[in-house]
Scaffold this active site. Structure first.
Site, PDB file in Angstrom:
ATOM      1  N   LYS A 173       0.877  -1.182   0.000  1.00  0.00           N
ATOM      2  CA  LYS A 173       0.000   0.000   0.000  1.00  0.00           C
ATOM      3  C   LYS A 173       0.911   1.228   0.000  1.00  0.00           C
ATOM      4  CE  LYS A 173      -1.772   3.016   1.984  1.00  0.00           C
ATOM      5  NZ  LYS A 173      -1.480   4.422   1.542  1.00  0.00           N
ATOM      6  N   ARG A 188      -0.034   9.919  -2.073  1.00  0.00           N
ATOM      7  CA  ARG A 188       0.398  11.210  -2.613  1.00  0.00           C
ATOM      8  C   ARG A 188       1.257  11.038  -3.869  1.00  0.00           C
ATOM      9  NH1 ARG A 188       2.239  14.376   2.760  1.00  0.00           N
ATOM     10  NH2 ARG A 188       1.931  12.449   3.901  1.00  0.00           N
ATOM     11  N   SER A 199       5.236   8.268   9.526  1.00  0.00           N
ATOM     12  CA  SER A 199       5.390   9.159  10.690  1.00  0.00           C
ATOM     13  C   SER A 199       5.152   8.379  11.992  1.00  0.00           C
ATOM     14  CB  SER A 199       4.402  10.314  10.575  1.00  0.00           C
ATOM     15  OG  SER A 199       3.087   9.799  10.553  1.00  0.00           O
ATOM     16  N   CYS A 207      13.877  10.965   6.197  1.00  0.00           N
ATOM     17  CA  CYS A 207      13.890  10.609   7.623  1.00  0.00           C
ATOM     18  C   CYS A 207      15.307  10.601   8.162  1.00  0.00           C
ATOM     19  CB  CYS A 207      13.241   9.258   7.838  1.00  0.00           C
ATOM     20  SG  CYS A 207      14.227   7.935   7.173  1.00  0.00           S
ATOM     21  N   GLU A 260       9.351  17.068  14.347  1.00  0.00           N
ATOM     22  CA  GLU A 260       9.867  16.799  13.003  1.00  0.00           C
ATOM     23  C   GLU A 260       9.198  17.769  12.033  1.00  0.00           C
ATOM     24  OE1 GLU A 260       8.594  13.114  11.023  1.00  0.00           O
ATOM     25  OE2 GLU A 260      10.635  12.885  10.290  1.00  0.00           O
TER      26      GLU A 260
END
Ligand code: NAD
Length: 502
Positions: free
Chosen positions: A176, A180, A229, A284, A386
């Site tokens: 999946k 975006r 996230s 990240c 973040e």
């Protein structure tokens, strides 16, 4: 909704299929225009993917590991042949510059390459004569249907951290991708079919929470890998575990770079520029915080960064002369700008302000220029959270220990690095810091494909890291078999004591 836009569906059982009554726009961040629609899978669509993966599993599990691995060798070649097409898809939907899309693809290909020789890691362990006429061995068996949920920021690479190893281990997989920027992962899955992966072994469902929740709760899915996230990682971990699944959930980050007074400052500044502003800070492993030891170090770093920032070119990722593209969406752009506003309110010194830039001919794009703060302090929102944008903050401390205590106290522990010429300081730092991936004069210490990737603290929920040798353990279950073939004619009486090798 613009009905004329091309629609992105799902790949289920080797077929491109529609599914789900909802859909979402996919934007080109360089222009701000919606260029495609992606269908958002509903529960039924995801269940169809699970059923296909379940049906493909027995034959795939029974396929010799070398044949499974060979598909990855074929895929590696196809990915190299289709590099331009894949990078164009990444840049069109994510916004990063083409050179960076190529770097991401290359790291993904290295994961495919590693998976192509993973048979070495599936051999198991064997011991002869653990008792009279008794041999024992451990083997690593596939789990069944496995799934992966991936973030927007590495749309082609992060899926390749997951499914190639999962399928070489004998599992089937449902991916999946981020809604975006879904196209590159889907295209890679089509190439995997071309490389010889049987239909149903890899399925791709596009979607959002509804699709994810179906994967998390369906008992046929045995394991879930997640990258995204921290709040969502925590949700995935707790929900997946409570439904009896094996879960690894890699979360967010706030990586600190320590600059020591003895560091080679020009080199450190060059390294920090790429680590802070490369991919618009949407990595990240990006460096959003510099911890400068001593005011003289901080002054030199800030001056160096200011000079280098002035040379940067921001614009569409398709223009080879640009160093930095736009942020991924309008909503994310507004969030990052909000953090810059917040930093000013909190009293950090805004040395370079990237807000309000306009790129001629691309006025609708989500461009934010590089921003640089000095005098950032723990406790400020801009320090703690973040930001995931081109915003670098400098924190001033007096000693290495002060820097390390600060890093250890932060909720995230993904990556960190130290710039120094002092081997003792570097060794002390890397040995003691509470962070999962550490660089010494290396700003982005992203492990290569044959090591594993993962942070500490709230940057990773679960035990095993992503890709590399840990992935083989994540996607397999150990089974230990003890076998005896008594010599003909030998009869033994019953033994009531616990067997031992005494
Ligand atoms: P995200 O958490 O918003 O989304 C990740 C995935 O979760 C997507 O596929 C999305 O569709 C899905 N999702 C989002 N909300 C959900 C919900 N409420 N319920 C179920 N599923 C949901 O992350 P993102 O914005 O796509 O990616 C950026 C984040 O990913 C950053 O925090 C970054 O640090 C992190 N990241 C971490 C690593 C790592 O290895 N630790 C690597 C890359 C990115």
């Amino acid at each position: 909704m613009t009905p004329t836009l091309p629609t992105i569906g799902h790949l289920i059982g080797g077929q491109t299929v529609p599914g789900g009554s909802r859909s979402a726009d996919v934007f080109n961040p360089a222009t701000g225009a919606a260029e495609k629609r992606v269908q958002l899978a509903d529960k039924l669509t995801v269940e169809a993917a699970i059923a296909n993966a379940q049906a493909a599993y027995p034959a795939w599990r029974a396929t010799p590991p070398l044949k499974r691995a060979r598909v990855m060798s074929n895929l590696k070649v196809l990915l190299e042949q289709h590099a331009d097409e894949l990078c164009a898809l990444v840049t069109a939907e994510h916004g990063k510059v083409l050179a960076d899309s190529l770097g991401e693809l290359q790291r993904g290909i290295e994961n495919v390459e590693y998976a192509s020789y993973a048979t070495e890691l599936l051999k198991g362990e064997h011991s002869k004569n653990v008792g009279p006429n008794i041999d024992s061995w451990s083997e690593f068996q596939a789990l069944g249907v496995t799934a992966g949920i991936t973030p927007f920021n590495f749309p082609v690479m992060v899926p390749l951290w997951m499914w190639p190893m999962a399928v070489v281990c004998g599992n089937t997989f449902i991916l999946k991708p981020s809604e975006r920027d879904p196209s590159s992962a889907l295209r890679v899955a089509e190439l995997a079919l071309q490389a010889g992966l049987p239909p149903g072994v890899l399925n791709v469902v596009n979607g959002d929470k509804e699709a994810v929740d179906t994967l998390l709760t369906d008992p046929r899915v045995k394991a879930i890998s997640f990258v995204g996230s921290t709040p969502i990682a925590e949700y995935i971990y707790s929900t997946g575990c409570s439904h009896g699944k094996r879960v690894q959930a890699l979360g967010g980050a706030k990586n600190h770079a320590v600059v020591m007074p003895d560091a080679d400052i020009p080199n450190a500044v060059s390294a920090l520029m790429g680590a802070a502003y490369g991919s618009c800070g949407e990595r990240c492993m990006a460096i959003p915080l510099v911890v400068a030891v001593g005011d003289a170090t901080a002054d030199a770093v800030v001056a160096g960064l200011k000079t280098e920032i002035a040379k940067m070119k921001v614009g569409p990722g398709t223009q080879a002369s640009c160093d930095m593209g736009p942020l991924v969406t309008k909503a994310h752009f507004e969030k990052v700008v909000g953090y810059v506003d917040q930093g000013v309110k909190e009293g950090a010194t805004l040395v370079v302000d990237g807000r309000g830039i306009q790129i001629a001919g691309f006025e609708g794009g989500y461009y934010l220029g590089p921003c640089l703060f000095d005098n950032v302090k723990p406790g400020m929102v801009t320090y703690q959270e973040e930001i995931f944008g081109p915003v670098l903050g400098v924190v001033r401390v007096k000693t290495l220990q002060e820097a390390m205590d600060m890093i250890d106290a932060h909720e995230y522990g993904n990556g960190t690095c130290i710039f120094t010429r002092d081997g003792e300081a570097a060794r002390y730092f890397s040995d003691n810091i509470l962070v999962g991936m550490v660089g010494v004069n290396v700003p982005l210490p992203v492990p290569v494909a044959y090591h594993s990737f993962g942070g500490w603290k709230r940057s990773l929920f679960g035990d095993l890291h992503g890709y590399g040798p840990d992935a083989v353990r994540f996607y397999t279950k150990r089974k230990t078999i003890t076998q005896r073939w008594p010599s003909a004619g030998v009869r033994e009486g019953a033994v009531f004591s616990f067997p031992s090798s005494r």
